[in-house]
Design a protein around this motif. Sequence first.
Motif, PDB file in Angstrom:
ATOM      1  N   THR A  59       0.840  -1.185   0.000  1.00  0.00           N
ATOM      2  CA  THR A  59       0.000   0.000   0.000  1.00  0.00           C
ATOM      3  C   THR A  59       0.883   1.245   0.000  1.00  0.00           C
ATOM      4  O   THR A  59       2.080   1.179   0.318  1.00  0.00           O
ATOM      5  CB  THR A  59      -0.877   0.027   1.258  1.00  0.00           C
ATOM      6  OG1 THR A  59      -0.030   0.197   2.405  1.00  0.00           O
ATOM      7  CG2 THR A  59      -1.690  -1.255   1.396  1.00  0.00           C
ATOM      8  N   PRO A  60       0.312   2.413  -0.335  1.00  0.00           N
ATOM      9  CA  PRO A  60       1.087   3.653  -0.259  1.00  0.00           C
ATOM     10  C   PRO A  60       1.672   3.898   1.123  1.00  0.00           C
ATOM     11  O   PRO A  60       2.787   4.383   1.261  1.00  0.00           O
ATOM     12  CB  PRO A  60       0.045   4.714  -0.632  1.00  0.00           C
ATOM     13  CG  PRO A  60      -0.917   3.999  -1.521  1.00  0.00           C
ATOM     14  CD  PRO A  60      -1.010   2.615  -0.946  1.00  0.00           C
ATOM     15  N   THR A  61       0.914   3.537   2.176  1.00  0.00           N
ATOM     16  CA  THR A  61       1.414   3.710   3.537  1.00  0.00           C
ATOM     17  C   THR A  61       2.641   2.841   3.783  1.00  0.00           C
ATOM     18  O   THR A  61       3.623   3.275   4.390  1.00  0.00           O
ATOM     19  CB  THR A  61       0.318   3.357   4.562  1.00  0.00           C
ATOM     20  OG1 THR A  61      -0.810   4.205   4.349  1.00  0.00           O
ATOM     21  CG2 THR A  61       0.823   3.530   5.980  1.00  0.00           C
ATOM     22  N   ALA A  88      -1.864   5.596  -4.557  1.00  0.00           N
ATOM     23  CA  ALA A  88      -3.173   5.493  -3.915  1.00  0.00           C
ATOM     24  C   ALA A  88      -4.298   5.722  -4.919  1.00  0.00           C
ATOM     25  O   ALA A  88      -5.363   5.112  -4.830  1.00  0.00           O
ATOM     26  CB  ALA A  88      -3.269   6.500  -2.776  1.00  0.00           C
ATOM     27  N   ARG A 109       0.515   5.235 -11.813  1.00  0.00           N
ATOM     28  CA  ARG A 109       1.286   6.034 -10.858  1.00  0.00           C
ATOM     29  C   ARG A 109       2.370   6.868 -11.540  1.00  0.00           C
ATOM     30  O   ARG A 109       2.622   8.014 -11.157  1.00  0.00           O
ATOM     31  CB  ARG A 109       1.899   5.142  -9.781  1.00  0.00           C
ATOM     32  CG  ARG A 109       2.970   4.171 -10.263  1.00  0.00           C
ATOM     33  CD  ARG A 109       3.222   3.076  -9.227  1.00  0.00           C
ATOM     34  NE  ARG A 109       4.372   2.223  -9.527  1.00  0.00           N
ATOM     35  CZ  ARG A 109       4.406   1.303 -10.474  1.00  0.00           C
ATOM     36  NH1 ARG A 109       3.340   1.122 -11.263  1.00  0.00           N
ATOM     37  NH2 ARG A 109       5.486   0.560 -10.655  1.00  0.00           N
TER      38      ARG A 109
END
Length: 361
Positions: free
Chosen positions: A79-81, A164, A170
């Motif tokens: 994930t981006p996190t 995200a 992206r």
Amino acid sequence: MPARQPDLSTPTEYTARRLVTIQVLRGIAALLVVFHHVQEQSPQFKAIWPTEAGQSGVDLFFVISGFVMVYVTRDRERTPTQFLAMRAIRIIPIYWFYTLCATFLMLALPQLFRSNELSVRHVILSLLFIPHYTEAAGTSPIVKQGWTLNYEVFFYVLFAIAMAISVRRRVLLAAAVLSLLVAAGFSLQAAEISLGTADFYLKSIILEFAFGMLIAQIYLAGVLRRITPAVGFGLVFIGFISLFLLDPLYSAGTRAAVYGVPAAVIVVGALAIENREKSLSVPILQFAGDASYSIYLVHGFPIAALRSIWKHGPFPLSGLGSFLLFLSVSFALSVAFGGLSYKAIEKTSLKFLRKRVARYL
């Protein structure tokens, strides 16, 4: 059934195939920056080879960074996190370490720091990667070369936001934002409008991340496999020569063209060689590449100390012989201290934090 998340304790950079040639280029980029900073130790040194091309090591780093971010996130389910967490533990601990070291040294040995400011505001904003202005240091943070990390952090956040929105798009999204920011910067400059420190993010240099991302796209698509090793070596040679030939045209507005485009050509050529199952494998440069982040952060300390010793020693800060000796010792000390920092601090903190961050993400 949803795809299984990869183990976050596994180093992202090494999960994908390790590109030796890219590591060698990182080592060269770090040494270019060392060369540039050695020149600045004396007006006489600068006069021996009056070029600014050594600073193009930063541009090479930025192109490589753009490439690596796309390369290491291919076919992954992070994930981006998670992506940001891995980047944070990669760059923050050692940068904070050297920022605090520089702060304490400024207190104990202020003569080593010719143009810096010791203030709570300067220290805090430097630690937070926030561009700011000081009377003594301009827009440089406590660790002067840390200004590039302000750009890196900005790029990581932008890339995570793009992930995200759409992992597949992206690159397109991030590149579009970078291009719009640069276009806005040129427009504001033409209208003689300044946004203060926000202008920092409107410089042409940020396009170099886009160059790297686009190179990663064509590399992953297999396009570079059509380039022969001979052409690859030729591109690397042309790229490095161009850095110095185009140097007289350098300015903040032309930086992406003068340094960024040759840096992109170098990366394309190196990847073309790597695609043929060869590499620019030079052990010392590969080691310098592995330790390039530490070398980049730490080299200012031995160079500053060396300058102080040189000033009071038998060698003058002038003349070709003195310059070459100073440069050689600077290279040796920078690689030695950078390598020690890499082994003792950077790798240790990274290994320690990966396992702990993995528990929460």
